[in-house]
Each structure stands twice: as C-alpha cells, then as structure tokens.
Design an enzyme around this catalytic site. Structure first.
Site, mmCIF file in Angstrom:
data_model
loop_
_atom_site.group_PDB
_atom_site.id
_atom_site.type_symbol
_atom_site.label_atom_id
_atom_site.label_comp_id
_atom_site.label_asym_id
_atom_site.label_seq_id
_atom_site.Cartn_x
_atom_site.Cartn_y
_atom_site.Cartn_z
ATOM 1 N N ASP A 15 0.420 -120.900 -55.771
ATOM 2 C CA ASP A 15 -0.893 -120.321 -56.015
ATOM 3 C C ASP A 15 -1.133 -119.340 -54.842
ATOM 4 O OD1 ASP A 15 -3.764 -120.108 -56.525
ATOM 5 O OD2 ASP A 15 -3.969 -121.480 -54.830
ATOM 6 N N ASP A 17 -4.768 -117.761 -53.523
ATOM 7 C CA ASP A 17 -5.961 -118.058 -52.713
ATOM 8 C C ASP A 17 -5.986 -119.514 -52.268
ATOM 9 O OD1 ASP A 17 -7.352 -115.617 -52.625
ATOM 10 O OD2 ASP A 17 -8.105 -115.902 -54.657
HETATM 11 O O1 M1P Z 1 -7.256 -117.066 -57.427
HETATM 12 C C1 M1P Z 1 -8.398 -117.827 -57.553
HETATM 13 C C2 M1P Z 1 -9.574 -117.002 -58.090
HETATM 14 O O2 M1P Z 1 -9.838 -115.922 -57.189
HETATM 15 C C3 M1P Z 1 -10.945 -115.152 -57.498
HETATM 16 O O3 M1P Z 1 -12.087 -115.983 -57.497
HETATM 17 P P1 M1P Z 1 -13.410 -115.661 -56.651
HETATM 18 O O4 M1P Z 1 -13.605 -114.209 -56.653
HETATM 19 O O5 M1P Z 1 -14.463 -116.445 -57.364
HETATM 20 O O6 M1P Z 1 -13.181 -116.209 -55.257
HETATM 21 C C4 M1P Z 1 -10.838 -114.550 -58.879
HETATM 22 O O7 M1P Z 1 -9.905 -113.505 -58.855
HETATM 23 C C5 M1P Z 1 -10.473 -115.591 -59.904
HETATM 24 O O8 M1P Z 1 -10.128 -114.949 -61.102
HETATM 25 C C6 M1P Z 1 -9.297 -116.434 -59.461
HETATM 26 O O9 M1P Z 1 -9.060 -117.472 -60.376
#
Ligand code: M1P
Length: 252
Positions: A15, A17
């Site tokens: 993953d 983030d």
């Molecule tokens: O990768 C996790 C999520 O990252 C973003 O979420 P947010 O902007 O709420 O922090 C988005 O790009 C979301 O689509 C994605 O799942």
C-alpha cells in the site's frame, strides 16, 4: 532484470499512504533505497487507492519503472514492467444516468454539511472509482489533519456513507475510507484484490502484501485477508522497513 533472475520467486506488494510514506507525502530516500535493494531479491509492486498522478508525486516520477507492478486506483490503472495493462472504468460500469443521480446527491449532501471549513474538489472523478471529500481535495496538510481529527469525533464520513448505501443500494457499490479527508466509491469487488488478477498468472511462489489499514472497513482489509496473499500489517513506514529488513535482509 527478469523475474527469473531474482533470488526469490516472490512478489512483495505495498500500500502507499501510511505504508511506504506518510499520508499524501513523499516516501523517504531511505525507503526508496531499501526498495531498490529488495527488488534485487524479489519482484515488487505498489497497490494504491489514489490515482497514478498522486502516487508518482509520492514515490517518484519514474515509479512505474522502479516497481515491477504499479497499481493505482486499486489496480484499475495497472502497469507491468512499465507497460500499461488493460483496465475497466467506473463510468462504463455504472452508466451515465446512474452516475448523474449519484453525483447530484453527493453534491447536495456536501452543500448541506455544516463543517468548520470547506475547500474545493468535493468529488474527484477517476478511472476506476470516484473519491468524495466533504472538506474538498484542495485542503492543505494542516487542514487535512484537522479534518481527520474532527471526523473522528463526529463520524461525518461514516454517516455520509450510510446515507449513500441506503439511497443507492441497487448500484452494487462499495464505500471505503482509505485516507484522512475522503472516501472512495467503486463497484463491489473493485477493492485492492482487483490488482491480484494482474499477477495471478505470473506463478509467484508467494505474494506478500504490506498495508496499514488492514482492519475491517479499512481499504487494505480485503487484500490483507485474501488467501492468495501473506499479509503484513504495519503501523507506519518505519514499521514497514523494520519488517522488510527482518524478512529479507537478515544475515544469519
Ligand atoms: O491511499 C489512501 C487514500 O488516499 C487518499 O485519501 P485522503 O485524501 O482522504 O487522505 C485518496 O487518494 C484515497 O482515494 C485513497 O484511498
């Protein structure tokens, strides 16, 4: 380097983030160097919920060549060794008329939300999903952090999702909170396990997956618990590095 030349016939998927980088931030040089070393031992790939533009901002503009597999939007945008693979689209699946009803409802709902601040881009239209944000995707890092804390207290996104699930029950959609300020909406089944269709035929002995949102309701849950995968739940990018070193770089 061909997969056959790696020390292990294994694939390690990540993953983005919270796993390779902090939310919406760039991966550290240390992390990118470790991945480079790992790629000599096994095939590597990322499976992000975000679109490719955002992921390459975080992992580097050449990410589709620095990972063997590059999966954005849960694998609805997919690359293997730098070459794009065939994918499906959200709009074709849902249909223009249905989509119009959905997006109109969402925009009315956002307009009626009384939250401390609003910015812009409340619906982001992507290839394999839409992303909905009550504060708007233009929020700064500080505004993101504040919204996330506010949402923890008030459960805005969970309530929003409930309303959509009730209103659009017949659409066959899944709603997933993967980040800080938004939620993703995609056809049921188009979660991160979608990416596995692109790697199944490669015949890897093992497919690892590293993610931080591995709990039920998190956007890593389905792939983390998939029987085709060995799941690793991490708390942050440092934890990812620690487990990688333990698994792949331990000298006896
Ligand atoms: O990768 C996790 C999520 O990252 C973003 O979420 P947010 O902007 O709420 O922090 C988005 O790009 C979301 O689509 C994605 O799942």
């Amino acid at each position: 380097m061909a997969f056959a030349d790696r020390q292990l016939n294994e694939l390690v998927l990540f993953d983005v983030d919270g796993t390779l980088s902090l939310a919406r931030q760039s991966a550290s040089t240390e992390m990118l160097n470790l991945l480079k070393e790992l790629r000599k031992k096994a095939a590597i790939g990322f499976v992000g919920g975000s679109n490719l533009v955002k992921i390459t901002e975080q992992l580097g503009s050449n990410a589709i060549n620095e990972f063997d597999f590059a999966f954005a939007e849960n694998g609805l945008t997919a690359y293997r060794l730098g070459q794009e693979l065939q994918s499906q689209s959200f709009i074709k699946h849902v249909g223009e008329e249905n989509y119009k009803k959905l997006v109109n409802f969402i925009l009315h709902y956002v307009a009626d939300m009384d939250i401390p601040i609003k910015r812009g881009t409340f619906v982001e239209f992507r290839n394999g999903m839409i992303n909905v944000s009550p504060i708007g995707r233009n929020a700064t890092i500080t505004e993101r952090n504040e919204f996330e804390a506010y949402d923890k207290q008030h459960q805005l996104r969970a309530t929003f999702i409930k309303a959509l699930q009730e209103k659009f029950a017949s659409y066959g959609l899944t709603y997933s909170i993967g980040g800080q300020i938004s939620f993703d909406v995609f056809p049921t089944g188009w979660d991160k396990t979608y990416a596995l269709r692109h790697v199944e035929k490669e015949g890897f002995d093992k497919i690892h997956f590293f993610g931080d949102k591995t709990y039920k309701g998190g956007n890593d849950y389905e792939i983390y618990t998939d029987p085709r995968v060995v799941g690793h739940s991490v708390t942050n990018p440092d934890d990812t590095q620690r487990i990688l070193k333990e698994l792949f770089f331990k000298t006896l």
